[in-house]
Design a protein around this motif. Structure first.
Motif, PDB file in Angstrom:
ATOM      1  N   THR A  75       0.999  -1.311   0.016  1.00  0.00           N
ATOM      2  CA  THR A  75      -0.237  -0.081  -0.017  1.00  0.00           C
ATOM      3  C   THR A  75       0.885   1.148   0.029  1.00  0.00           C
ATOM      4  N   PHE A  76       1.924   1.113   0.811  1.00  0.00           N
ATOM      5  CA  PHE A  76       2.905   2.438   0.850  1.00  0.00           C
ATOM      6  C   PHE A  76       3.286   2.542  -0.667  1.00  0.00           C
ATOM      7  N   THR A  77       3.942   1.456  -1.144  1.00  0.00           N
ATOM      8  CA  THR A  77       4.461   1.688  -2.445  1.00  0.00           C
ATOM      9  C   THR A  77       3.474   2.245  -3.557  1.00  0.00           C
ATOM     10  N   MET A  78       2.214   1.720  -3.613  1.00  0.00           N
ATOM     11  CA  MET A  78       1.046   1.928  -4.455  1.00  0.00           C
ATOM     12  C   MET A  78       0.615   3.525  -4.265  1.00  0.00           C
ATOM     13  N   PHE A  79       0.203   3.964  -3.026  1.00  0.00           N
ATOM     14  CA  PHE A  79      -0.092   5.079  -2.708  1.00  0.00           C
ATOM     15  C   PHE A  79       1.103   6.484  -3.237  1.00  0.00           C
ATOM     16  N   GLY A  80       2.358   5.894  -2.858  1.00  0.00           N
ATOM     17  CA  GLY A  80       3.251   6.858  -3.384  1.00  0.00           C
ATOM     18  C   GLY A  80       3.424   7.001  -4.905  1.00  0.00           C
ATOM     19  N   LEU A  81       3.392   5.922  -5.496  1.00  0.00           N
ATOM     20  CA  LEU A  81       3.321   6.127  -7.112  1.00  0.00           C
ATOM     21  C   LEU A  81       2.056   6.797  -7.611  1.00  0.00           C
ATOM     22  N   LEU A  82       0.983   6.587  -7.028  1.00  0.00           N
ATOM     23  CA  LEU A  82      -0.238   7.195  -7.496  1.00  0.00           C
ATOM     24  C   LEU A  82      -0.417   8.476  -7.092  1.00  0.00           C
ATOM     25  N   PHE A  83       0.719   9.027  -6.199  1.00  0.00           N
ATOM     26  CA  PHE A  83       0.822  10.485  -5.900  1.00  0.00           C
ATOM     27  C   PHE A  83       1.490  11.173  -6.857  1.00  0.00           C
ATOM     28  N   ALA A  84       2.492  10.648  -7.288  1.00  0.00           N
ATOM     29  CA  ALA A  84       3.517  11.281  -8.110  1.00  0.00           C
ATOM     30  C   ALA A  84       3.120  11.299  -9.573  1.00  0.00           C
ATOM     31  N   LEU A  85       2.811  10.063 -10.144  1.00  0.00           N
ATOM     32  CA  LEU A  85       2.588   9.653 -11.586  1.00  0.00           C
ATOM     33  C   LEU A  85       1.517  10.625 -12.107  1.00  0.00           C
ATOM     34  N   PRO A  86       0.361  10.664 -11.651  1.00  0.00           N
ATOM     35  CA  PRO A  86      -0.755  11.657 -12.067  1.00  0.00           C
ATOM     36  C   PRO A  86      -0.118  13.230 -12.386  1.00  0.00           C
ATOM     37  N   GLN A  87       0.581  13.331 -11.520  1.00  0.00           N
ATOM     38  CA  GLN A  87       1.105  15.002 -11.738  1.00  0.00           C
ATOM     39  C   GLN A  87       2.294  14.963 -12.800  1.00  0.00           C
ATOM     40  N   TYR A  88       2.778  13.858 -13.031  1.00  0.00           N
ATOM     41  CA  TYR A  88       3.694  13.589 -14.098  1.00  0.00           C
ATOM     42  C   TYR A  88       3.022  13.860 -15.477  1.00  0.00           C
ATOM     43  N   PHE A  89       2.153  12.956 -15.373  1.00  0.00           N
ATOM     44  CA  PHE A  89       1.362  12.842 -16.871  1.00  0.00           C
ATOM     45  C   PHE A  89       0.680  14.329 -16.929  1.00  0.00           C
ATOM     46  N   GLN A  90       0.201  14.965 -16.054  1.00  0.00           N
ATOM     47  CA  GLN A  90      -0.574  16.439 -16.250  1.00  0.00           C
ATOM     48  C   GLN A  90       0.471  17.436 -16.384  1.00  0.00           C
ATOM     49  N   ALA A  91       1.287  17.353 -15.544  1.00  0.00           N
ATOM     50  CA  ALA A  91       2.306  18.918 -15.673  1.00  0.00           C
ATOM     51  C   ALA A  91       3.336  18.708 -16.653  1.00  0.00           C
ATOM     52  N   VAL A  92       3.874  17.410 -16.763  1.00  0.00           N
ATOM     53  CA  VAL A  92       4.965  17.200 -17.633  1.00  0.00           C
ATOM     54  C   VAL A  92       4.639  16.768 -19.291  1.00  0.00           C
ATOM     55  N   ASP A  93       3.797  15.845 -19.246  1.00  0.00           N
ATOM     56  CA  ASP A  93       3.174  15.431 -20.420  1.00  0.00           C
ATOM     57  C   ASP A  93       2.001  16.370 -21.080  1.00  0.00           C
ATOM     58  N   GLY A  94       1.400  16.978 -20.217  1.00  0.00           N
ATOM     59  CA  GLY A  94       0.115  17.997 -20.381  1.00  0.00           C
ATOM     60  C   GLY A  94      -1.067  17.052 -20.822  1.00  0.00           C
ATOM     61  N   ALA A  95      -1.395  16.101 -20.145  1.00  0.00           N
ATOM     62  CA  ALA A  95      -2.344  15.127 -20.284  1.00  0.00           C
ATOM     63  C   ALA A  95      -3.546  15.864 -19.547  1.00  0.00           C
ATOM     64  N   ASN A  96      -4.550  15.833 -19.954  1.00  0.00           N
ATOM     65  CA  ASN A  96      -5.884  16.086 -19.102  1.00  0.00           C
ATOM     66  C   ASN A  96      -6.204  14.899 -17.991  1.00  0.00           C
ATOM     67  N   ALA A  97      -7.519  15.163 -17.343  1.00  0.00           N
ATOM     68  CA  ALA A  97      -7.714  14.053 -16.395  1.00  0.00           C
ATOM     69  C   ALA A  97      -8.222  12.681 -17.047  1.00  0.00           C
ATOM     70  N   LEU A  98      -8.741  12.795 -18.110  1.00  0.00           N
ATOM     71  CA  LEU A  98      -9.231  11.711 -18.724  1.00  0.00           C
ATOM     72  C   LEU A  98      -8.108  10.811 -19.291  1.00  0.00           C
ATOM     73  N   ALA A  99      -7.058  11.556 -20.062  1.00  0.00           N
ATOM     74  CA  ALA A  99      -6.092  11.098 -20.496  1.00  0.00           C
ATOM     75  C   ALA A  99      -4.991  10.223 -19.501  1.00  0.00           C
ATOM     76  N   THR A 100      -4.932  11.317 -18.323  1.00  0.00           N
ATOM     77  CA  THR A 100      -4.316  10.678 -17.171  1.00  0.00           C
ATOM     78  C   THR A 100      -4.922   9.360 -16.914  1.00  0.00           C
ATOM     79  N   GLY A 101      -6.157   9.312 -16.580  1.00  0.00           N
ATOM     80  CA  GLY A 101      -6.725   7.865 -16.178  1.00  0.00           C
ATOM     81  C   GLY A 101      -6.443   6.915 -17.103  1.00  0.00           C
TER      82      GLY A 101
END
Length: 518
Positions: free
Chosen positions: A275-301
């Motif tokens: 759980t520690f590992t999963m929650f940490g990953l899901l904290f960082a990765l959506p921000q990467y997709f949205q801020a770095v790749d420029g994806a919207n919420a739908l594309a992030t999911g």
């Protein structure tokens, strides 16, 4: 009447629907927060409470929820929690102001505190020890698959409807789950009618509340914040007092005797590490997709789906191996896959293609499918139908704390790496402060200033912070491999049929003696 034969698996499907609603609610809110801020005129503090009210109430009420299920009937309280969850979802959808929305979110957390442990506890009633790994795989998959589906469905709804529509996703799921639970899930409760340890409820509730709130604050403000540290220390002290009280209480809230079992102790520890590992990953990765790749919420999911695909494959393969392979081996393989995937992911750059990311996400998901359901099944193996609610709640409380610690610790690593690698030369103090606040704020500032060099620095700095987080998570997963090999029994006498010393008739006899079936 007891649910016979294949009916038990249909009953599990009913429980999976309720968990899917909970999983969706965990992530769908993040998609709607920016729109809520405008529509409800909510400031940052209000948005934080909208997000945190759910988590804090959930943490504070998990343990008493399990005990109440053992006393008054797990099916009865499951149905009641589903109804409350659906009503609170409607309350969120049509909330006219932030105060109402925060209150409705708190009620959602209360309902989820009953749904999660009691849906798990029913598995000890419905399924034999040999069947539990497969049942737990379904339970864990339903609990996980809602996480990426939240942004996908939420993003689509926000493109077509108002912000409250994201909460209406829960209503049809809950309605179906209520009917299916009433029809398919048998009633069960402890024959001893355990009393309620009021002092234990207060100590555990306030302690878990303090630790969780402190970890949330530490993730937001840093580990040097005195308020955050004070809440964590105060909560930890109350939990220590709670543990001491449980050893003396006539009718304890938590069965600490479970920790004398290697299966429960290390199964719970390994579940918490996942759980520690999963929650940490899901904290960082959506921000990467949205801020770095420029994806919207739908594309992030959508970009998170390879992890779920890997998880589904991993669950399937692990289920087949469970017939001939010791649980500790399956868990260790899972942690190796998680560590390898995270290590590969830690080489991700600001301009890395999505195909590379999808590959290592699939590997991590495969590892989750091996490690998480099997570790939870190991932890559940000592639970009897008599006290399955309290035991499941204890396991869920440990997972909840593990997730909060994961977000706080790994969030600190992300933020520290991001801020230390920013190039803020030539910016005024206020502008530099805005850029340092978060990667999303940094991207907005860079675009407003039409500063491509600053935008590139922000994206590169965040990628550096995320890679640091993935390396830390990789190390934690490697520790999980060692824990599984060293501390779990070579053979399990209670799950997966590997070395079993009781047949199904013996389990059914135990059920007859220890549970009340309506």
């Amino acid at each position: 009447m007891k649910t016979p034969g294949a009916g038990r698996w249909w009953a599990l499907g009913a429980l999976a629907l309720s968990l899917l609603a909970v999983g969706l609610d965990l992530t769908v809110l993040n998609v709607a927060l920016p729109t809520m801020a405008v529509s409800l005129h909510a400031d940052t503090g209000a948005l934080q409470w909208i997000a945190d009210a759910y988590t804090l109430v959930l943490a504070a009420t998990l343990l008493p929820a399990g005990k109440l299920g053992d006393r008054f009937g797990r099916k009865k309280l499951l149905v009641g929690a589903l109804v409350v969850f659906g009503a609170a979802s409607l309350g969120c959808a049509y909330a006219p102001d932030t105060g109402t929305l925060i209150a409705a979110r708190a009620v959602l957390g209360l309902a989820a505190a009953f749904l999660m442990p009691l849906s798990m506890s029913v598995l000890a009633v419905l399924f034999t020890p040999a069947e539990r790994p497969r049942a737990m795989a379904v339970w864990a998959t339903a609990n996980s698959i809602g996480i990426p589906l939240g942004p996908i469905l939420g993003g689509w709804l926000l493109d077509h409807f108002w912000w409250g529509s994201v909460f209406l996703i829960n209503v049809p799921l809950v309605a179906i789950a209520v009917v299916a639970t009433v029809v398919l899930v048998p009633e069960s409760r402890s024959t001893t009618r355990p009393g309620i340890d009021v002092l234990g409820v207060l100590l555990s509730g306030v302690g878990l509340l303090g630790v969780t709130f402190g970890l949330i604050e530490a993730g937001e403000r840093g580990w040097g914040d005195l308020t955050a540290l004070g809440m964590i220390v105060g909560g930890a002290v109350l939990i220590a007092v709670f543990v001491r009280w449980q050893r003396r209480a006539a009718r304890p809230l938590a069965d600490l005797g479970l920790f004398r079992s290697r299966e429960f102790t290390w199964g719970a520890a390994l579940t918490t590490v996942v759980t520690f590992t999963m929650f940490g990953l899901l904290f960082a990765l959506p921000q990467y997709f949205q801020a770095v790749d420029g994806a919207n919420a739908l594309a992030t999911g959508l970009r998170l789906l390879p992890m779920i695909g890997g998880l589904l494959v991993g669950v399937r393969v692990a289920d087949r191996l469970a017939r001939t392979t010791a649980p500790r081996t399956i868990i260790a393989i899972g942690y190796v896959a998680i560590a390898v995937g995270l290590g590969i992911g830690a080489t991700t750059g600001a301009h890395t293609g999505y195909g590379f990311i999808a590959t290592w996400l699939s590997v991590i998901g495969f590892g989750f499918g091996f490690a998480m359901p099997t570790a939870m099944a190991v932890a559940m193996s000592p639970l009897t139908a008599e006290g399955s609610g309290a035991g499941s709640a204890l396991l869920m409380a440990l997972r909840q704390v593990g997730g909060a610690v994961g977000v706080a610790v790994l969030g600190t690593v992300v933020n520290g790496g991001y801020r230390s690698h920013l190039d803020l030369a030539g910016l005024s103090g206020s502008v530099a402060g805005s850029v340092r606040a978060s990667v999303n704020a940094g991207v907005q500032v860079a675009r407003a200033l039409h500063a491509p060099d600053l935008l590139a620095s922000v994206r590169s700095a965040f990628t550096h912070g995320m890679d640091g987080t993935l390396w830390v998570s990789c190390g934690v997963a490697a520790v999980g491999v060692v824990l599984a090999i060293v501390f779990l029994p070579r053979r399990s006498a209670t799950i997966g049929g590997h070395g079993a010393d009781r047949d199904d008739r013996g389990v059914d006899a135990e059920r007859t003696e220890r549970e009340v079936i309506a």
